[in-house]
Design a protein around this motif. Structure first.
Motif, PDB file in Angstrom:
ATOM      1  N   ARG A  77      27.799  29.137  50.062  1.00  0.00           N
ATOM      2  CA  ARG A  77      29.061  28.506  49.686  1.00  0.00           C
ATOM      3  C   ARG A  77      29.108  28.257  48.177  1.00  0.00           C
ATOM      4  O   ARG A  77      30.161  28.346  47.557  1.00  0.00           O
ATOM      5  CB  ARG A  77      29.256  27.207  50.460  1.00  0.00           C
ATOM      6  N   SER A  78      27.944  27.978  47.582  1.00  0.00           N
ATOM      7  CA  SER A  78      27.921  27.731  46.137  1.00  0.00           C
ATOM      8  C   SER A  78      28.219  29.008  45.352  1.00  0.00           C
ATOM      9  O   SER A  78      28.793  28.946  44.271  1.00  0.00           O
ATOM     10  CB  SER A  78      26.576  27.128  45.714  1.00  0.00           C
ATOM     11  N   ILE A  79      27.839  30.172  45.880  1.00  0.00           N
ATOM     12  CA  ILE A  79      28.154  31.441  45.203  1.00  0.00           C
ATOM     13  C   ILE A  79      29.660  31.669  45.202  1.00  0.00           C
ATOM     14  O   ILE A  79      30.234  32.086  44.204  1.00  0.00           O
ATOM     15  CB  ILE A  79      27.425  32.633  45.863  1.00  0.00           C
ATOM     16  N   PHE A  80      30.314  31.389  46.296  1.00  0.00           N
ATOM     17  CA  PHE A  80      31.758  31.598  46.337  1.00  0.00           C
ATOM     18  C   PHE A  80      32.487  30.564  45.491  1.00  0.00           C
ATOM     19  O   PHE A  80      33.568  30.837  44.974  1.00  0.00           O
ATOM     20  CB  PHE A  80      32.262  31.648  47.771  1.00  0.00           C
ATOM     21  N   ALA A  81      31.871  29.406  45.313  1.00  0.00           N
ATOM     22  CA  ALA A  81      32.448  28.435  44.383  1.00  0.00           C
ATOM     23  C   ALA A  81      32.369  28.975  42.958  1.00  0.00           C
ATOM     24  O   ALA A  81      33.277  28.759  42.153  1.00  0.00           O
ATOM     25  CB  ALA A  81      31.716  27.107  44.492  1.00  0.00           C
ATOM     26  N   LEU A  82      31.297  29.716  42.639  1.00  0.00           N
ATOM     27  CA  LEU A  82      31.205  30.362  41.324  1.00  0.00           C
ATOM     28  C   LEU A  82      32.331  31.376  41.149  1.00  0.00           C
ATOM     29  O   LEU A  82      32.878  31.531  40.055  1.00  0.00           O
ATOM     30  CB  LEU A  82      29.857  31.075  41.162  1.00  0.00           C
ATOM     31  N   GLY A  83      32.653  32.073  42.210  1.00  0.00           N
ATOM     32  CA  GLY A  83      33.740  33.042  42.152  1.00  0.00           C
ATOM     33  C   GLY A  83      35.055  32.388  41.753  1.00  0.00           C
ATOM     34  O   GLY A  83      35.874  32.984  41.048  1.00  0.00           O
ATOM     35  N   GLU A  84      35.256  31.167  42.189  1.00  0.00           N
ATOM     36  CA  GLU A  84      36.466  30.431  41.818  1.00  0.00           C
ATOM     37  C   GLU A  84      36.438  30.048  40.344  1.00  0.00           C
ATOM     38  O   GLU A  84      37.475  29.962  39.704  1.00  0.00           O
ATOM     39  CB  GLU A  84      36.612  29.170  42.686  1.00  0.00           C
ATOM     40  N   ALA A  85      35.248  29.799  39.817  1.00  0.00           N
ATOM     41  CA  ALA A  85      35.124  29.336  38.439  1.00  0.00           C
ATOM     42  C   ALA A  85      35.188  30.479  37.422  1.00  0.00           C
ATOM     43  O   ALA A  85      35.437  30.241  36.248  1.00  0.00           O
ATOM     44  CB  ALA A  85      33.813  28.566  38.266  1.00  0.00           C
ATOM     45  N   TYR A  86      34.955  31.704  37.859  1.00  0.00           N
ATOM     46  CA  TYR A  86      34.953  32.851  36.955  1.00  0.00           C
ATOM     47  C   TYR A  86      36.035  33.828  37.395  1.00  0.00           C
ATOM     48  O   TYR A  86      35.825  34.636  38.301  1.00  0.00           O
ATOM     49  CB  TYR A  86      33.582  33.544  36.971  1.00  0.00           C
ATOM     50  N   PRO A  87      37.201  33.789  36.761  1.00  0.00           N
ATOM     51  CA  PRO A  87      38.306  34.653  37.172  1.00  0.00           C
ATOM     52  C   PRO A  87      37.966  36.147  37.131  1.00  0.00           C
ATOM     53  O   PRO A  87      38.412  36.898  37.980  1.00  0.00           O
ATOM     54  CB  PRO A  87      39.427  34.320  36.177  1.00  0.00           C
ATOM     55  N   ASP A  88      37.161  36.568  36.136  1.00  0.00           N
ATOM     56  CA  ASP A  88      36.787  37.981  36.066  1.00  0.00           C
ATOM     57  C   ASP A  88      35.959  38.383  37.277  1.00  0.00           C
ATOM     58  O   ASP A  88      36.119  39.482  37.805  1.00  0.00           O
ATOM     59  CB  ASP A  88      35.990  38.274  34.782  1.00  0.00           C
ATOM     60  N   LEU A  89      35.073  37.502  37.697  1.00  0.00           N
ATOM     61  CA  LEU A  89      34.252  37.779  38.879  1.00  0.00           C
ATOM     62  C   LEU A  89      35.125  37.829  40.125  1.00  0.00           C
ATOM     63  O   LEU A  89      34.974  38.716  40.961  1.00  0.00           O
ATOM     64  CB  LEU A  89      33.171  36.703  39.039  1.00  0.00           C
ATOM     65  N   LYS A  90      36.030  36.892  40.212  1.00  0.00           N
ATOM     66  CA  LYS A  90      36.917  36.828  41.372  1.00  0.00           C
ATOM     67  C   LYS A  90      37.764  38.099  41.503  1.00  0.00           C
ATOM     68  O   LYS A  90      38.127  38.497  42.601  1.00  0.00           O
ATOM     69  CB  LYS A  90      37.802  35.590  41.270  1.00  0.00           C
ATOM     70  N   ALA A  91      38.061  38.742  40.376  1.00  0.00           N
ATOM     71  CA  ALA A  91      38.878  39.949  40.389  1.00  0.00           C
ATOM     72  C   ALA A  91      38.046  41.222  40.538  1.00  0.00           C
ATOM     73  O   ALA A  91      38.604  42.291  40.740  1.00  0.00           O
ATOM     74  CB  ALA A  91      39.697  40.030  39.105  1.00  0.00           C
ATOM     75  N   ASN A  92      36.728  41.122  40.443  1.00  0.00           N
ATOM     76  CA  ASN A  92      35.845  42.284  40.526  1.00  0.00           C
ATOM     77  C   ASN A  92      35.918  42.881  41.931  1.00  0.00           C
ATOM     78  O   ASN A  92      35.711  42.177  42.925  1.00  0.00           O
ATOM     79  CB  ASN A  92      34.411  41.856  40.189  1.00  0.00           C
ATOM     80  N   THR A  93      36.205  44.193  42.017  1.00  0.00           N
ATOM     81  CA  THR A  93      36.380  44.824  43.334  1.00  0.00           C
ATOM     82  C   THR A  93      35.085  44.813  44.141  1.00  0.00           C
ATOM     83  O   THR A  93      35.125  44.654  45.362  1.00  0.00           O
ATOM     84  CB  THR A  93      36.883  46.271  43.197  1.00  0.00           C
ATOM     85  N   ASN A  94      33.956  44.966  43.474  1.00  0.00           N
ATOM     86  CA  ASN A  94      32.680  44.928  44.181  1.00  0.00           C
ATOM     87  C   ASN A  94      32.465  43.546  44.804  1.00  0.00           C
ATOM     88  O   ASN A  94      32.057  43.415  45.960  1.00  0.00           O
ATOM     89  CB  ASN A  94      31.532  45.282  43.228  1.00  0.00           C
ATOM     90  N   PHE A  95      32.755  42.495  44.039  1.00  0.00           N
ATOM     91  CA  PHE A  95      32.624  41.130  44.539  1.00  0.00           C
ATOM     92  C   PHE A  95      33.585  40.893  45.702  1.00  0.00           C
ATOM     93  O   PHE A  95      33.219  40.303  46.715  1.00  0.00           O
ATOM     94  CB  PHE A  95      32.882  40.127  43.414  1.00  0.00           C
ATOM     95  N   ILE A  96      34.794  41.375  45.567  1.00  0.00           N
ATOM     96  CA  ILE A  96      35.803  41.212  46.627  1.00  0.00           C
ATOM     97  C   ILE A  96      35.344  41.925  47.901  1.00  0.00           C
ATOM     98  O   ILE A  96      35.428  41.361  48.997  1.00  0.00           O
ATOM     99  CB  ILE A  96      37.178  41.735  46.154  1.00  0.00           C
ATOM    100  N   ASN A  97      34.833  43.161  47.762  1.00  0.00           N
ATOM    101  CA  ASN A  97      34.344  43.899  48.933  1.00  0.00           C
ATOM    102  C   ASN A  97      33.175  43.186  49.599  1.00  0.00           C
ATOM    103  O   ASN A  97      33.114  43.087  50.827  1.00  0.00           O
ATOM    104  CB  ASN A  97      33.935  45.321  48.553  1.00  0.00           C
ATOM    105  N   LEU A  98      32.244  42.710  48.784  1.00  0.00           N
ATOM    106  CA  LEU A  98      31.098  41.988  49.343  1.00  0.00           C
ATOM    107  C   LEU A  98      31.548  40.705  50.033  1.00  0.00           C
ATOM    108  O   LEU A  98      31.049  40.344  51.099  1.00  0.00           O
ATOM    109  CB  LEU A  98      30.075  41.685  48.243  1.00  0.00           C
TER     110      LEU A  98
END
Length: 186
Positions: free
Chosen positions: A101-122
């Motif tokens: 859950r803490s990793i997905f919270a990081l995704g919220e804090a980093y917009p570039d990560l949140k938009a990364n297609t690899n991150f989205i697929n994972l």
């Protein structure tokens, strides 16, 4: 002669009752283990996905090293629990769930990560695995409820020790995992 036949018939009824009780214990235990094996398959898929997720996040959140190390540590700890220790695996999985859950919270804090297609697929794959885990968890908890109820009620409770009754823990989310993850970058 009639007393002998009555005694023999009564003994036969008792033996058949004991066989029935024993078979119920075996059936319940095997059903719980089968239900756990469904969870185990989903957990294996989750374990395989976590390193890819961590590597994707590393590039965007390099200074979040502690969070990433905690996820890998929790994954390794969960994988190290012996397969026959279902109750231990449940505790380890709850800890792993919290770190994920803490990793997905990081995704919220980093917009570039949140938009990364690899991150989205994972993230989508992990969500699919989590949904499968939830279905398997409900089935597992139902089999545990049936097993524990039989072993703790009459007549099972009378023979639980003799027939090696096994009490199983429910696979529930810990109270800490029900709370929102707080991310503070100040």
């Amino acid at each position: 002669m009639i007393y002998f036949l009555a005694f023999l018939g009564g003994g036969l009824v008792i033996i058949l009752l004991l066989i029935s009780i024993f078979n119920r214990f075996v059936k319940n235990r095997n059903t719980v283990k089968d239900a756990w094996s469904n969870i185990d398959v989903a957990l294996k898929r989750r374990y395989d996905l976590i390193p890819n997720l961590v590597e994707t996040v590393k590039g965007y959140a390099a200074h979040e090293k502690t969070t990433l190390e905690n996820v890998i540590h929790a994954r390794n700890a969960a994988m190290a629990v012996p397969k026959d220790d279902i109750n231990g695996q449940i505790k380890a999985e709850n800890a792993l769930q919290q770190t994920l859950r803490s990793i997905f919270a990081l995704g919220e804090a980093y917009p570039d990560l949140k938009a990364n297609t690899n991150f989205i697929n994972l993230q989508e794959k992990l969500n699919e695995i989590e949904e499968n885990l939830e279905r398997s968890r409900r089935y597992y908890n139902g089999t545990v409820r049936e097993n524990n109820t039989y072993g703790e009620s009459f007549p099972g409770v009378l023979f639980a020790g003799i027939f090696n009754y096994t009490h199983f823990d429910f696979f529930e989310a810990e109270a800490a995992s029900r709370e929102n993850v707080k991310v503070d970058f100040s």
